[in-house]
Write a protein that holds these residues in place. Structure first.
Motif, PDB file in Angstrom:
ATOM      1  N   ALA A 146       1.858   5.458   2.794  1.00 36.10           N
ATOM      2  CA  ALA A 146       1.483   6.673   2.069  1.00 36.10           C
ATOM      3  C   ALA A 146       2.669   7.618   1.933  1.00 36.10           C
ATOM      4  O   ALA A 146       2.892   8.217   0.869  1.00 36.10           O
ATOM      5  N   GLY A 147       3.444   7.737   2.998  1.00 33.20           N
ATOM      6  CA  GLY A 147       4.619   8.607   2.932  1.00 33.20           C
ATOM      7  C   GLY A 147       5.643   8.120   1.933  1.00 33.20           C
ATOM      8  O   GLY A 147       6.254   8.916   1.205  1.00 33.20           O
ATOM      9  N   ALA A 148       5.845   6.791   1.874  1.00 30.79           N
ATOM     10  CA  ALA A 148       6.820   6.242   0.933  1.00 30.79           C
ATOM     11  C   ALA A 148       6.381   6.458  -0.510  1.00 30.79           C
ATOM     12  O   ALA A 148       7.192   6.838  -1.378  1.00 30.79           O
ATOM     13  N   VAL A 149       5.107   6.228  -0.793  1.00 26.89           N
ATOM     14  CA  VAL A 149       4.610   6.399  -2.161  1.00 26.89           C
ATOM     15  C   VAL A 149       4.676   7.864  -2.584  1.00 26.89           C
ATOM     16  O   VAL A 149       5.148   8.201  -3.688  1.00 26.89           O
ATOM     17  N   VAL A 187       0.072   3.551  11.788  1.00 33.65           N
ATOM     18  CA  VAL A 187       1.485   3.784  11.481  1.00 33.65           C
ATOM     19  C   VAL A 187       1.851   3.152  10.147  1.00 33.65           C
ATOM     20  O   VAL A 187       2.590   3.744   9.337  1.00 33.65           O
ATOM     21  N   ALA A 188       1.337   1.942   9.911  1.00 32.42           N
ATOM     22  CA  ALA A 188       1.638   1.262   8.650  1.00 32.42           C
ATOM     23  C   ALA A 188       1.071   2.031   7.462  1.00 32.42           C
ATOM     24  O   ALA A 188       1.737   2.182   6.421  1.00 32.42           O
ATOM     25  N   GLY A 242      -8.734   7.729   4.383  1.00 26.03           N
ATOM     26  CA  GLY A 242      -8.786   8.685   3.284  1.00 26.03           C
ATOM     27  C   GLY A 242      -8.145  10.014   3.648  1.00 26.03           C
ATOM     28  O   GLY A 242      -7.466  10.633   2.827  1.00 26.03           O
ATOM     29  N   CYS A 243      -8.375  10.455   4.882  1.00 24.65           N
ATOM     30  CA  CYS A 243      -7.787  11.719   5.318  1.00 24.65           C
ATOM     31  C   CYS A 243      -6.266  11.625   5.386  1.00 24.65           C
ATOM     32  O   CYS A 243      -5.555  12.586   5.073  1.00 24.65           O
ATOM     33  N   VAL A 244      -5.752  10.462   5.791  1.00 29.18           N
ATOM     34  CA  VAL A 244      -4.295  10.279   5.838  1.00 29.18           C
ATOM     35  C   VAL A 244      -3.712  10.344   4.439  1.00 29.18           C
ATOM     36  O   VAL A 244      -2.694  11.029   4.192  1.00 29.18           O
ATOM     37  N   LEU A 245      -4.329   9.664   3.506  1.00 30.58           N
ATOM     38  CA  LEU A 245      -3.839   9.685   2.131  1.00 30.58           C
ATOM     39  C   LEU A 245      -3.915  11.086   1.532  1.00 30.58           C
ATOM     40  O   LEU A 245      -2.982  11.540   0.849  1.00 30.58           O
TER      41      LEU A 245
END
Length: 221
Positions: free
Chosen positions: A137-140, A131-132, A4-7
Motif C-alpha cells: 500500500a505504501g509503494a502504490v 507488513v507485506a 481496508g483500514c490500512v489501505l
C-alpha cells in the motif's frame, strides 16, 4: 485492524501530502485557500494515524464526512467555481494533482462506508501479512503521490500557463523578406540586358581626321 483500514490510512496520507504541497501556491493566491488546504492536510494526516491505531466508528464517520465535503468542494470548484475569493465563480481546470487527491479521498470514503454499515473487518492472518500489505500500500500510494506533489509544488511556477514568447522584431522580419525577394547574383555581374525597344549602347566611332561627312581622302586646299 483490517486490511481496508490500512489501505484507507495510506490513501489518507497520500491526500494529506498533496494538500500540504499545495498550501504555498494557494496561500499566495488567497490566504483563506492556503489555510483551508493546510487544515485539510492536517486532518487527513491525523486521521490516518487514528485509523491505524483504532479503526472505530467515530474515526470512520469523521473520515467519511470530512473527505466527502472536500470531494464536494473540489467538484464545485471545477464546475461552477468557488463562491468566495479572488476567483469567485470561475471554474478551475482539472489537473492530475486534484484527480489524484480526490481518488485517495474516494477510497477513504468507501472504506468508511463499508465499516459503518457493520461489515466485519477482515483481519490479517499474521504479522508478515500485515507488513507485506503495508509495504504494498505504501509503494502504490507513494508512486501516485510523488508526481502529484511535484505538480502541486511547481504550480506556482507556470503550471497551467503558457510560456511567454519572445517579442517579434517586425523590422528584422521585413528585412529578411526584402532580402529574400532581392535577386541573388553569383560570380561577376553580368552586363545589363537592354529592354525591348531600346538599342544597345555603343561607343561613338572615332574620326581620326576630325571631319564628319567626308571620305577618308585628305582635304586639298
Amino acid at each position: 485492524m483490517g486490511a481496508g483500514c490500512v489501505l484507507a490510512a495510506f490513501a489518507s496520507l497520500g491526500a494529506a501530502a498533496i494538500h500540504f504541497a499545495s498550501v504555498p501556491d494557494h496561500y499566495t493566491e488567497w490566504w483563506a485557500a492556503g489555510v483551508f488546504f493546510c487544515a485539510v492536510g492536517a486532518f487527513q494526516a491525523g486521521w490516518a494515524l487514528a485509523a491505524l491505531r483504532a479503526c472505530g466508528k467515530v474515526a470512520m464517520l469523521s473520515g467519511l464526512v470530512v473527505n466527502a465535503a472536500v470531494i464536494a468542494t473540489w467538484g464545485v470548484s471545477r464546475t461552477a467555481g468557488v463562491p468566495l475569493g479572488p476567483g469567485a465563480g470561475v471554474p478551475e481546470g482539472v489537473t492530475r494533482v486534484g484527480v489524484t487527491a480526490t481518488a485517495f479521498e474516494v477510497a477513504v470514503c468507501l472504506v468508511a462506508l463499508w465499516r459503518l454499515r457493520g461489515r466485519p473487518a477482515r483481519g490479517l492472518a499474521s504479522s508478515f501479512q500485515a507488513v507485506a500489505l503495508a509495504g504494498a500500500a505504501g509503494a502504490v500510494v507513494t508512486g501516485l503521490t510523488m508526481p502529484a506533489v511535484v505538480g502541486a509544488m511547481s504550480h506556482g511556477h507556470g503550471h497551467g500557463h503558457g510560456e511567454e514568447s519572445a517579442p517579434h522584431d517586425h523590422d528584422e522580419g521585413n528585412a529578411d523578406e526584402d532580402e529574400d525577394r532581392a535577386p541573388r547574383r553569383t560570380g561577376s555581374d553580368p552586363e545589363e540586358t537592354p529592354s525591348a525597344g531600346q538599342s544597345p549602347t555603343s561607343e561613338p566611332a572615332e574620326d581620326p581626321a576630325g571631319e564628319h561627312g567626308h571620305d577618308g581622302a585628305p582635304h586639298e586646299h
